[in-house]
Design a protein around this motif. Structure first.
Motif, short mmCIF file in Angstrom:
data_model
loop_
_atom_site.label_atom_id
_atom_site.label_comp_id
_atom_site.label_asym_id
_atom_site.label_seq_id
_atom_site.Cartn_x
_atom_site.Cartn_y
_atom_site.Cartn_z
N ILE A 233 0.85 -1.20 0.00
CA ILE A 233 0.00 0.00 0.00
C ILE A 233 0.89 1.25 0.00
CG2 ILE A 233 -1.72 1.30 1.33
CD1 ILE A 233 -2.69 -1.34 2.47
N GLN A 238 -0.20 8.83 0.85
CA GLN A 238 -1.65 8.94 0.78
C GLN A 238 -2.24 9.35 2.13
OE1 GLN A 238 -2.87 5.09 -0.71
NE2 GLN A 238 -2.81 5.81 -2.82
N GLU A 242 -7.45 7.23 1.94
CA GLU A 242 -6.96 6.50 0.77
C GLU A 242 -6.30 5.19 1.18
OE1 GLU A 242 -4.49 9.58 -0.76
OE2 GLU A 242 -5.97 10.27 -2.22
N ASP A 245 -9.00 2.75 1.91
CA ASP A 245 -9.63 2.32 0.67
C ASP A 245 -8.80 1.23 -0.01
OD1 ASP A 245 -9.93 3.24 -2.61
OD2 ASP A 245 -11.72 2.74 -1.48
N GLN A 246 -7.45 1.40 -0.03
CA GLN A 246 -6.58 0.35 -0.59
C GLN A 246 -6.69 -0.93 0.22
OE1 GLN A 246 -2.70 0.89 -2.35
NE2 GLN A 246 -2.76 3.06 -1.81
N TRP A 247 -6.74 -0.78 1.54
CA TRP A 247 -6.88 -1.96 2.42
C TRP A 247 -8.14 -2.74 2.05
CZ3 TRP A 247 -3.88 -3.44 6.81
CH2 TRP A 247 -4.45 -4.44 7.59
N HIS A 249 -9.74 -2.72 -0.87
CA HIS A 249 -9.63 -3.33 -2.20
C HIS A 249 -8.74 -4.56 -2.19
CE1 HIS A 249 -11.42 0.45 -3.61
NE2 HIS A 249 -11.69 -0.21 -4.73
#
Length: 308
Positions: A233, A238, A242, A245-247, A249
């Motif tokens: 990540i 970020q 954000e 959000d990556q976590w 996804h």
């Protein structure tokens, strides 16, 4: 004698109006997570002729909240000559366990008399997000048909290796007495590096010397670097939203996401001077980051198997 009679009549006339002033307070829930913000809603019933003064909030303590912001008075309704006033306060907690919001005092003035009404005390339970350590089954790797381009990196590596061997033989022939340099030490795993950095930060004693912002900035950098090294990540570049959000996804554990959200948002509050935590919170925040690293580090399997 006449003065005493007039005073008694005035007090008897003012008493019913003052008695109709009422104040109540409530929250959206009786539970909250450490580092989260919650709203306290204050309502006051104001009869005609009564002037409501600004309420008095309790100061922050180890088992009491810290109030961060408040709204202006808002008139909700006007019926039977009474006004219903509403006001909200944003607060947060710095410790887990039972949190008490003491009674809020609301002074008011009826004519020349000043009095105060109080709300009931509110008790909340402050929780630390739990981490689910259950490991999901490893999905099988989908094999693709072999292609000649797949072997190009290996051929290039073999060519480079042959060149290196030839160069080493040449140098060995000319300088047979040259000592062989020791190989560099193996690189640390992301969790080993993060734990080492946390221990170094603890030894610096920054917050004890008054450098609270620098302490929490370095603590935030350590956990963001760990997320970048551990999960790929781009956490160093970020925002907290954000990163979460990556976590999401990546399909990672949602309970761990709650704990990560609490850690990052609490550190952001301190870094940007929006809140002033008590002294005991600084070392506790570092301890929480250590626990997060331990709970999310790769599980080392026996020799011959792959790390998770």
């Amino acid at each position: 004698m006449h003065s005493l009679i007039h005073l008694a009549l005035f007090l008897l006339a003012a008493a019913p109006a003052a008695a109709q002033v009422a104040a109540s307070a409530r929250t959206d829930s009786t539970r909250m997570y450490l580092g989260d913000q919650m709203t306290l809603y204050l309502e006051v019933l104001q009869p005609e002729g009564i002037a409501i003064q600004p309420p008095s909030l309790p100061s922050a303590g180890e088992r009491q909240p810290e109030f961060l912001a408040e709204d202006k008075w808002d008139t909700l309704e006007n019926s039977a000559g009474k006004l219903r006033l509403s006001k909200s306060f944003v607060f947060m907690a710095w410790d887990t366990g039972t949190l008490q919001i003491p009674p809020v005092s609301v002074p008011f003035q009826a004519g020349d008399n000043t009095d105060t009404v109080f709300t009931e005390a509110i008790f909340l339970e402050v929780l630390m997000p739990q981490v689910d350590t259950t490991l999901a089954d490893i999905k099988p790797i989908l094999a693709e048909p072999a292609n000649w381009s797949d072997f190009m990196p290996y051929l290039a590596a073999i060519g480079v290796l042959l060149l290196v061997i030839a160069l080493l033989l040449y140098l060995r022939k000319r300088k047979s007495a040259q000592a062989i340099a020791e190989p560099p030490p193996p690189a640390l795993r992301p969790d080993e590096l993060a734990l080492q950095q946390l221990e170094e930060l603890r030894r610096k004693q920054l917050w004890q010397q008054g450098a609270v912002k620098a302490y929490h900035s370095e603590l935030t950098h350590i956990i963001r670097q760990y997320l970048e090294n551990r999960y790929g990540i781009l956490a160093l570049e970020q925002t907290t939203a954000e990163i979460l959000d990556q976590w999401s996804h990546l399909g990672l554990d949602e309970t761990q996401a709650e704990k990560l959200k609490s850690l990052l948002e609490t550190a952001d509050l301190v870094k940007f001077a929006k809140a002033t935590p008590p002294e005991y919170f600084h070392d506790r925040a570092l301890t929480y980051v250590e626990a997060f690293v331990h709970e999310t580090k790769p599980v080392v399997l026996p020799a011959g198997e792959t790390e998770i």
